[in-house]
Design an enzyme around this catalytic site. Structure first.
Site, PDB file in Angstrom:
ATOM      1  N   LYS A  62       0.993  -1.270  -0.142  1.00 54.82           N
ATOM      2  CA  LYS A  62       0.055  -0.118   0.034  1.00 54.82           C
ATOM      3  C   LYS A  62       0.993   1.019   0.022  1.00 54.82           C
ATOM      4  O   LYS A  62       1.817   1.489   0.974  1.00 54.82           O
ATOM      5  CB  LYS A  62      -0.805  -0.138   1.102  1.00 54.82           C
ATOM      6  CG  LYS A  62      -1.819   1.224   1.710  1.00 54.82           C
ATOM      7  CD  LYS A  62      -2.545   1.366   2.605  1.00 54.82           C
ATOM      8  CE  LYS A  62      -3.398   2.662   2.780  1.00 54.82           C
ATOM      9  NZ  LYS A  62      -4.102   2.610   4.277  1.00 54.82           N
ATOM     10  N   ASP A  83      -2.583  10.264   3.643  1.00 55.87           N
ATOM     11  CA  ASP A  83      -3.947   9.778   3.813  1.00 55.87           C
ATOM     12  C   ASP A  83      -4.641  10.867   4.737  1.00 55.87           C
ATOM     13  O   ASP A  83      -4.720  10.870   5.947  1.00 55.87           O
ATOM     14  CB  ASP A  83      -4.041   8.435   4.483  1.00 55.87           C
ATOM     15  CG  ASP A  83      -5.664   8.064   4.735  1.00 55.87           C
ATOM     16  OD1 ASP A  83      -6.472   8.643   4.158  1.00 55.87           O
ATOM     17  OD2 ASP A  83      -5.613   6.882   5.374  1.00 55.87           O
ATOM     18  N   LYS A  91     -10.315  12.894   8.136  1.00 55.90           N
ATOM     19  CA  LYS A  91      -9.680  12.704   9.362  1.00 55.90           C
ATOM     20  C   LYS A  91      -9.740  13.773  10.218  1.00 55.90           C
ATOM     21  O   LYS A  91      -9.591  14.780   9.900  1.00 55.90           O
ATOM     22  CB  LYS A  91      -8.250  12.047   9.276  1.00 55.90           C
ATOM     23  CG  LYS A  91      -8.283  10.578   8.773  1.00 55.90           C
ATOM     24  CD  LYS A  91      -6.805  10.220   8.762  1.00 55.90           C
ATOM     25  CE  LYS A  91      -6.591   8.803   8.109  1.00 55.90           C
ATOM     26  NZ  LYS A  91      -7.374   7.683   8.939  1.00 55.90           N
ATOM     27  N   ASP A 109       1.501   6.423   5.852  1.00 51.06           N
ATOM     28  CA  ASP A 109       0.623   5.302   5.083  1.00 51.06           C
ATOM     29  C   ASP A 109       0.997   4.783   3.671  1.00 51.06           C
ATOM     30  O   ASP A 109       0.247   3.905   2.905  1.00 51.06           O
ATOM     31  CB  ASP A 109      -0.749   6.118   4.651  1.00 51.06           C
ATOM     32  CG  ASP A 109      -1.880   5.314   4.850  1.00 51.06           C
ATOM     33  OD1 ASP A 109      -2.064   4.287   5.289  1.00 51.06           O
ATOM     34  OD2 ASP A 109      -3.113   5.609   4.398  1.00 51.06           O
ATOM     35  N   ASP A 137     -12.131   6.918   3.602  1.00 50.68           N
ATOM     36  CA  ASP A 137     -11.010   6.787   4.505  1.00 50.68           C
ATOM     37  C   ASP A 137     -10.750   5.429   4.391  1.00 50.68           C
ATOM     38  O   ASP A 137      -9.577   5.098   4.843  1.00 50.68           O
ATOM     39  CB  ASP A 137     -11.298   7.296   5.794  1.00 50.68           C
ATOM     40  CG  ASP A 137      -9.955   7.569   6.696  1.00 50.68           C
ATOM     41  OD1 ASP A 137      -9.203   7.279   5.951  1.00 50.68           O
ATOM     42  OD2 ASP A 137     -10.197   7.947   7.682  1.00 50.68           O
ATOM     43  N   GLU A 190      -9.378   3.940   1.922  1.00 52.17           N
ATOM     44  CA  GLU A 190      -8.857   3.941   0.764  1.00 52.17           C
ATOM     45  C   GLU A 190      -7.838   2.783   0.232  1.00 52.17           C
ATOM     46  O   GLU A 190      -7.666   2.406  -0.973  1.00 52.17           O
ATOM     47  CB  GLU A 190      -8.542   5.391   0.261  1.00 52.17           C
ATOM     48  CG  GLU A 190      -7.018   5.551   0.997  1.00 52.17           C
ATOM     49  CD  GLU A 190      -6.922   5.275   2.385  1.00 52.17           C
ATOM     50  OE1 GLU A 190      -7.770   5.322   3.132  1.00 52.17           O
ATOM     51  OE2 GLU A 190      -5.690   5.057   2.983  1.00 52.17           O
ATOM     52  N   ARG A 234      -7.796  -0.551   0.918  1.00 52.67           N
ATOM     53  CA  ARG A 234      -8.263  -1.547   0.372  1.00 52.67           C
ATOM     54  C   ARG A 234      -8.607  -1.302  -1.237  1.00 52.67           C
ATOM     55  O   ARG A 234      -8.719  -2.256  -1.984  1.00 52.67           O
ATOM     56  CB  ARG A 234      -9.549  -2.046   1.135  1.00 52.67           C
ATOM     57  CG  ARG A 234     -10.548  -1.307   1.238  1.00 52.67           C
ATOM     58  CD  ARG A 234     -11.511  -1.721   2.560  1.00 52.67           C
ATOM     59  NE  ARG A 234     -11.062  -1.003   3.701  1.00 52.67           N
ATOM     60  CZ  ARG A 234     -11.566  -1.391   4.914  1.00 52.67           C
ATOM     61  NH1 ARG A 234     -12.681  -1.980   4.859  1.00 52.67           N
ATOM     62  NH2 ARG A 234     -11.013  -0.845   6.053  1.00 52.67           N
TER      63      ARG A 234
HETATM   64  N1  BES Z   1      -4.355   4.541   6.970  1.00 51.27           N
HETATM   65  C1  BES Z   1      -5.585   4.016   7.648  1.00 51.27           C
HETATM   66  C2  BES Z   1      -5.194   3.053   8.736  1.00 51.27           C
HETATM   67  C3  BES Z   1      -4.231   3.659  10.093  1.00 51.27           C
HETATM   68  C4  BES Z   1      -4.763   4.321  11.271  1.00 51.27           C
HETATM   69  C5  BES Z   1      -3.059   3.620   9.667  1.00 51.27           C
HETATM   70  C6  BES Z   1      -4.112   4.520  12.137  1.00 51.27           C
HETATM   71  C7  BES Z   1      -2.151   3.860  10.915  1.00 51.27           C
HETATM   72  C8  BES Z   1      -2.582   4.389  12.062  1.00 51.27           C
HETATM   73  C9  BES Z   1      -6.437   3.610   6.855  1.00 51.27           C
HETATM   74  O1  BES Z   1      -6.659   4.136   5.416  1.00 51.27           O
HETATM   75  C10 BES Z   1      -7.844   4.146   7.241  1.00 51.27           C
HETATM   76  O2  BES Z   1      -8.153   5.265   7.677  1.00 51.27           O
HETATM   77  N2  BES Z   1      -8.561   3.157   7.936  1.00 51.27           N
HETATM   78  C11 BES Z   1      -9.834   3.415   8.642  1.00 51.27           C
HETATM   79  C12 BES Z   1     -10.707   2.262   8.109  1.00 51.27           C
HETATM   80  C13 BES Z   1     -12.340   2.634   8.315  1.00 51.27           C
HETATM   81  C14 BES Z   1     -12.776   3.705   7.757  1.00 51.27           C
HETATM   82  C15 BES Z   1     -13.159   1.578   7.903  1.00 51.27           C
HETATM   83  C16 BES Z   1      -9.703   3.199   9.967  1.00 51.27           C
HETATM   84  O3  BES Z   1      -8.954   2.376  10.446  1.00 51.27           O
HETATM   85  O4  BES Z   1     -10.161   3.966  10.935  1.00 51.27           O
HETATM   86 ZN    ZN Z   2      -4.861   4.899   4.715  1.00 56.38          ZN
HETATM   87 MN    MN Z   3      -7.699   5.941   5.037  1.00 58.17          MN
END
Ligand code: BES
Ligand code: ZN
Ligand code: MN
Length: 499
Positions: free
Chosen positions: A268, A273, A280, A291, A350, A352, A354
């Site tokens: 990834k 992000d 966020k 990210d 968010d 993104e 996947r």
């Molecule tokens: N890049 C984030 C995941 C992340 C969060 C990495 C904290 C490192 C530290 C990912 O893109 C994300 O935002 N995931 C969301 C998914 C949700 C919207 C289903 C998350 O984990 O809140």
């Molecule tokens: Zn992310």
């Molecule tokens: Mn995200």
């Protein structure tokens, strides 16, 4: 800095910093005993006076020991002699090396090879000490006006002086340790570089540079037009709100026979992000330059494989994109058509990671891989589940999980498996498209993997969620990439060559 092995007792290493292990309860390692004798009991005296207890985390530097010839000794607390864990061993070395930079040390000779770590052989210790040395000495000051000078020129790992030759296994361990350390440094440097510089185009340039450095590595970059022609609707949707151009980077390391099916590593590469239109909060946004750690891991691991000339084929596929909000950005409830043909309803922009991974995973099929491993900072939920010590592992092929878990244990870069049961698939149903890109609050790491599993049916696949392990994102001044899971993946490749 040059790190090498040497068969040498402390008595002839006086002009360097001697790194000596001291256990709790006054037990000395053989080298410490020898120095104790040569200094008329200086070390035992310090211990008897309670200047040092030998606890883990204690580092006591001594300088200019009159009448002894020793210039610099670093006494290192090692805890209880019978209780050293593999991870504890590595931590002690990392801490010791961190403490060196404060004392203008130019040369060291390290005797921590003498520590007992369960039944771990000497070669294992050599490799861990090598990696830990580079980890402890790592410093990212590219953007500091005042650079921390790195005076350390020579790093010697001393081996017990039994026999006159350095064992083959130790030479091999050193080579592996150096390759992994250098791969991890590349990964860390890329990850620590902020997103105003480390853009998708920048990562593509770094991949190309690796191709220039190693004849065994071929690099091809797809731009947005090429991705559009192929039908990569998911990657392009994430990218459409950004001024940066998305890239799909394909690296091919060819070390094995032509006919051998490759290991595919998919990383990834979200260079930043923001969450997109599902924006966020400011607090959650700091750390999101990391990210792209999955992408950086793929590049670092391929560098290590090329450096070791592993007789194996590896392809690295990196979708790299910036996730921004705005008037042209994709939105919740948009429906995308992925490269596989499956349609996806966006619930959160968010989620993104996947989306860019699913097209990259489908693209993987054309390389006819034997196994596919994706590496992604995919969910905050994995940090809740496993914290920062274990990478989350999910798979559609149990033997692959077994191999990765084993490689993680061996390399001190561990993973822990979570279930990928069918029941969880219910959570990513959409009333309008084939699947939704989120599955609600519960089991967030698993439902993210469920999403990916819809695109990996044609091959053996494992998913590594490294959101907790690839970088330290919390606390402001402690933020730093870790280089994980380069050691685990390089070990996995080394093990495949052996079997
Ligand atoms: N890049 C984030 C995941 C992340 C969060 C990495 C904290 C490192 C530290 C990912 O893109 C994300 O935002 N995931 C969301 C998914 C949700 C919207 C289903 C998350 O984990 O809140
Ligand atoms: Zn992310
Ligand atoms: Mn995200």
């Amino acid at each position: 800095m040059k790190l090498s092995l040497k068969l040498s007792p402390p008595s002839i290493q006086q002009k360097t910093c001697l790194m000596l292990g001291v256990y709790e309860g006054g037990h000395l390692t053989p080298a410490a005993k020898e120095v104790d004798k040569a200094t008329k009991g200086l070390i035992s005296k310090l211990l008897a006076e309670g200047r040092m207890l030998g606890k883990v985390g204690e580092y006591l530097p001594l300088f200019h020991l009159a009448n002894t010839g020793f210039e610099h000794i670093l006494l290192i607390g090692c805890g209880k002699q019978t209780q050293m864990s593999p991870t504890g061993f590595r931590k002690i070395m990392v801490g010791a090396c961190k403490s060196l930079s404060a004392t203008q040390t130019k040369s060291v000779t390290c005797y921590l090879t003498q520590l007992d770590v369960g039944d771990k052989p000497l070669a294992w210790k050599v490799r861990q000490l090598t990696e830990a040395a580079y980890e402890g000495l790592y410093c990212f000051d590219l953007f500091k006006t005042e650079k921390k000078s790195a005076p350390l020129k020579e790093f010697i790992l001393a081996l017990p002086d039994s026999g006159s030759k350095i064992p083959k296994a130790c030479e091999q361990a050193l080579a592996e340790g150096l390759a992994i350390a250098n791969g991890a440094i590349l990964t860390k440097n890329l990850a620590n570089t902020p997103s105003n510089i480390c853009t998708p185009t920048f990562i593509a340039e770094q991949a190309k540079a690796l191709g220039k450095q190693y004849a065994s590595v071929k690099v091809k970059i797809l731009n947005e037009d090429e991705m559009r022609k192929l039908g990569m609707g998911a990657i392009l949707a994430v990218s459409q709100g950004s001024a940066e151009q998305a890239k799909l980077i394909c690296l091919e390391y060819k070390g094995g026979p032509k006919s051998q099916a490759p290991v595919a590593l998919v990383g990834k590469g979200i260079t930043f992000d923001t969450g997109g239109n599902s924006l966020k909060t400011p607090d959650n946004m700091v750390g999101m330059k990391y990210d792209m750690c999955g992408a950086a891991t793929v590049i670092g691991t391929i560098k290590a494989a090329a450096e070791l000339k592993l007789p194996i084929n590896v392809v690295g596929i990196i979708p790299t994109v910036e996730n921004m909000p705005g008037g042209s950005a994709y939105k919740p409830e948009d429906i995308l058509t992925s490269l596989s043909g499956l349609t996806i309803e966006v619930i959160s922009t968010d989620a993104e990671g996947r989306l860019i991974l699913c097209d990259a995973l489908t693209y993987c099929e054309r390389f006819k891989p034997d196994v596919v491993i994706d590496i992604a900072t995919l969910t905050g939920a994995v940090v809740i589940a496993l914290g920062v010590h274990a990478t989350g592992l999910l798979t559609n092929h149990e033997p692959l999980a077994k191999d990765l878990l084993k490689a993680g244990l061996e390399s001190n870069d561990r993973a822990w498996q979570l279930p990928l049961w069918d029941e969880y698939q219910e959570q990513i149903k959409s009333p309008f498209a084939d699947i939704a890109n989120t599955g609600g609050r519960s089991a967030g790491t698993i439902t993210a993997a469920c999403f990916l599993s819809r695109f990996t049916k044609k091959f053996h696949w494992a998913h590594l969620d490294v959101a907790g392990t690839a970088a330290i994102m919390g606390g402001t001044s402690e933020r730093l990439a870790t280089g994980r899971p380069v050691p685990m993946l390089t070990q996995f490749l080394i093990d495949r060559v052996k079997s």
